[in-house]
Design an enzyme around this catalytic site. Structure first.
Site, PDB file in Angstrom:
ATOM      1  N   HIS A   1      23.806 -20.282 -13.660  1.00  0.00           N
ATOM      2  CA  HIS A   1      23.206 -19.400 -12.640  1.00  0.00           C
ATOM      3  C   HIS A   1      21.898 -18.798 -13.164  1.00  0.00           C
ATOM      4  O   HIS A   1      20.890 -18.756 -12.450  1.00  0.00           O
ATOM      5  CB  HIS A   1      24.136 -18.220 -12.317  1.00  0.00           C
ATOM      6  CG  HIS A   1      25.443 -18.595 -11.686  1.00  0.00           C
ATOM      7  ND1 HIS A   1      26.653 -18.208 -12.195  1.00  0.00           N
ATOM      8  CD2 HIS A   1      25.713 -19.307 -10.562  1.00  0.00           C
ATOM      9  CE1 HIS A   1      27.620 -18.650 -11.415  1.00  0.00           C
ATOM     10  NE2 HIS A   1      27.090 -19.332 -10.429  1.00  0.00           N
TER      11      HIS A   1
ATOM     12  N   LYS B   1      38.566 -15.287  -1.633  1.00  0.00           N
ATOM     13  CA  LYS B   1      38.596 -16.152  -2.821  1.00  0.00           C
ATOM     14  C   LYS B   1      39.396 -15.571  -3.986  1.00  0.00           C
ATOM     15  O   LYS B   1      39.507 -16.215  -5.026  1.00  0.00           O
ATOM     16  CB  LYS B   1      37.159 -16.434  -3.278  1.00  0.00           C
ATOM     17  CG  LYS B   1      36.568 -17.691  -2.657  1.00  0.00           C
ATOM     18  CD  LYS B   1      35.385 -18.135  -3.484  1.00  0.00           C
ATOM     19  CE  LYS B   1      34.810 -19.462  -3.048  1.00  0.00           C
ATOM     20  NZ  LYS B   1      33.624 -19.821  -3.864  1.00  0.00           N
TER      21      LYS B   1
ATOM     22  N   ARG C   1      24.061 -29.119  -9.024  1.00  0.00           N
ATOM     23  CA  ARG C   1      24.404 -29.647 -10.355  1.00  0.00           C
ATOM     24  C   ARG C   1      24.552 -31.160 -10.345  1.00  0.00           C
ATOM     25  O   ARG C   1      24.163 -31.839 -11.265  1.00  0.00           O
ATOM     26  CB  ARG C   1      25.720 -29.016 -10.851  1.00  0.00           C
ATOM     27  CG  ARG C   1      25.582 -27.566 -11.220  1.00  0.00           C
ATOM     28  CD  ARG C   1      26.903 -26.913 -11.353  1.00  0.00           C
ATOM     29  NE  ARG C   1      27.596 -26.955 -10.072  1.00  0.00           N
ATOM     30  CZ  ARG C   1      28.723 -26.299  -9.795  1.00  0.00           C
ATOM     31  NH1 ARG C   1      29.302 -25.575 -10.718  1.00  0.00           N
ATOM     32  NH2 ARG C   1      29.269 -26.370  -8.606  1.00  0.00           N
TER      33      ARG C   1
ATOM     34  N   SER D   1      31.617 -21.304 -12.854  1.00  0.00           N
ATOM     35  CA  SER D   1      32.392 -20.093 -13.162  1.00  0.00           C
ATOM     36  C   SER D   1      33.865 -20.448 -13.341  1.00  0.00           C
ATOM     37  O   SER D   1      34.544 -19.875 -14.193  1.00  0.00           O
ATOM     38  CB  SER D   1      32.241 -19.069 -12.033  1.00  0.00           C
ATOM     39  OG  SER D   1      30.909 -18.692 -11.875  1.00  0.00           O
TER      40      SER D   1
HETATM   41  O1  PNS Z   1      28.970 -19.271  -5.339  1.00  0.00           O
HETATM   42  P1  PNS Z   1      29.532 -19.793  -4.039  1.00  0.00           P
HETATM   43  O2  PNS Z   1      30.961 -19.287  -3.829  1.00  0.00           O
HETATM   44  O3  PNS Z   1      29.429 -21.283  -3.912  1.00  0.00           O
HETATM   45  O4  PNS Z   1      28.620 -19.142  -2.876  1.00  0.00           O
HETATM   46  C1  PNS Z   1      28.870 -19.441  -1.523  1.00  0.00           C
HETATM   47  C2  PNS Z   1      28.002 -18.566  -0.594  1.00  0.00           C
HETATM   48  C3  PNS Z   1      28.138 -17.102  -0.931  1.00  0.00           C
HETATM   49  C4  PNS Z   1      26.561 -18.970  -0.724  1.00  0.00           C
HETATM   50  C5  PNS Z   1      28.504 -18.851   0.853  1.00  0.00           C
HETATM   51  O5  PNS Z   1      29.898 -18.757   0.892  1.00  0.00           O
HETATM   52  C6  PNS Z   1      27.943 -17.874   1.893  1.00  0.00           C
HETATM   53  O6  PNS Z   1      26.772 -17.897   2.196  1.00  0.00           O
HETATM   54  N1  PNS Z   1      28.834 -17.018   2.435  1.00  0.00           N
HETATM   55  C7  PNS Z   1      28.483 -15.998   3.420  1.00  0.00           C
HETATM   56  C8  PNS Z   1      29.046 -16.364   4.811  1.00  0.00           C
HETATM   57  C9  PNS Z   1      28.135 -17.365   5.495  1.00  0.00           C
HETATM   58  O7  PNS Z   1      27.028 -17.052   5.877  1.00  0.00           O
HETATM   59  N2  PNS Z   1      28.599 -18.645   5.579  1.00  0.00           N
HETATM   60  C10 PNS Z   1      27.783 -19.737   6.108  1.00  0.00           C
HETATM   61  C11 PNS Z   1      28.083 -20.014   7.540  1.00  0.00           C
HETATM   62  S1  PNS Z   1      29.737 -20.604   7.770  1.00  0.00           S
END
Ligand code: PNS
Length: 172
Positions: free
Chosen positions: A24, A48, A97, A135
């Site tokens: 990150h 989560k 990645r 993570s």
């Molecule tokens: O580190 P991650 O868990 O892969 O991050 C995922 C993240 C936070 C980028 C994604 O889950 C997100 O944007 N969540 C907020 C809700 C949202 O806007 N979802 C997209 C439309 S369904």
């Protein structure tokens, strides 16, 4: 037609950051070279079952980015596009990645673009030394007291040790 005035060079790096890794940090640091302002937005994701609370994740991110003056740490519990509008930002930064990340990220970027055509997702390829890092992998290693010093900054390593040693003690 764009009817919202966005700040010129603000990017949002969203994620769970449970916890932040060198992978990150690599993306955040490189984004901070390109954009005037980078907001790292920690998702307050109750579904989560995260190891670290939002406050702990935010505090660790603040600690490990303290030498990056144009990086700020925040949290959100809304749709990402709503958060972006609130911040007047129109660029989402995501790290890729491997090919395995692509399908999910394509879906997310497409949904976000469908929800708001002003929002653009920019992808950055992870540096090759972090292409395997996540993570989840870090937590699995730390849970069994394995070495994570090459994978996360020292503050995160210590936080993992104290989380898991506390858990080991309570299960003894
Ligand atoms: O580190 P991650 O868990 O892969 O991050 C995922 C993240 C936070 C980028 C994604 O889950 C997100 O944007 N969540 C907020 C809700 C949202 O806007 N979802 C997209 C439309 S369904």
């Amino acid at each position: 037609m764009k009817n919202i005035k966005y700040e010129p060079s603000v990017a949002v790096c969203p994620g769970s950051f449970d916890p932040v890794t060198y992978g990150h940090l690599d993306i955040i640091a490189r984004a901070s070279e390109v954009f005037d302002r980078v907001i790292v937005a920690v998702l307050n994701n109750t579904s989560k079952n995260p190891l670290f609370s939002v406050q702990e994740r935010v505090d660790l991110l603040k600690e490990v980015t303290r030498d990056m003056p144009n990086v700020e740490i925040d949290n959100f519990d809304d749709l990402l596009i709503h958060y972006m509008k609130e911040k007047k930002a129109h660029v989402i930064i995501k790290g890729l990645r491997a090919v395995s990340d692509f399908e999910y990220e394509l879906q997310m970027a497409s949904v976000n673009r469908k929800l708001s055509e002003e929002i653009e997702t920019f992808f950055m390829m992870s540096s090759s030394q972090y292409s395997y890092l996540s993570s989840s992998v870090v937590k699995q290693i730390a849970m069994f007291d394995g070495p994570v010093g090459d994978l996360v900054p020292e503050a995160v390593e210590k936080a993992l040790q104290s989380k898991y040693s506390g858990r080991r003690k309570t299960s003894e």
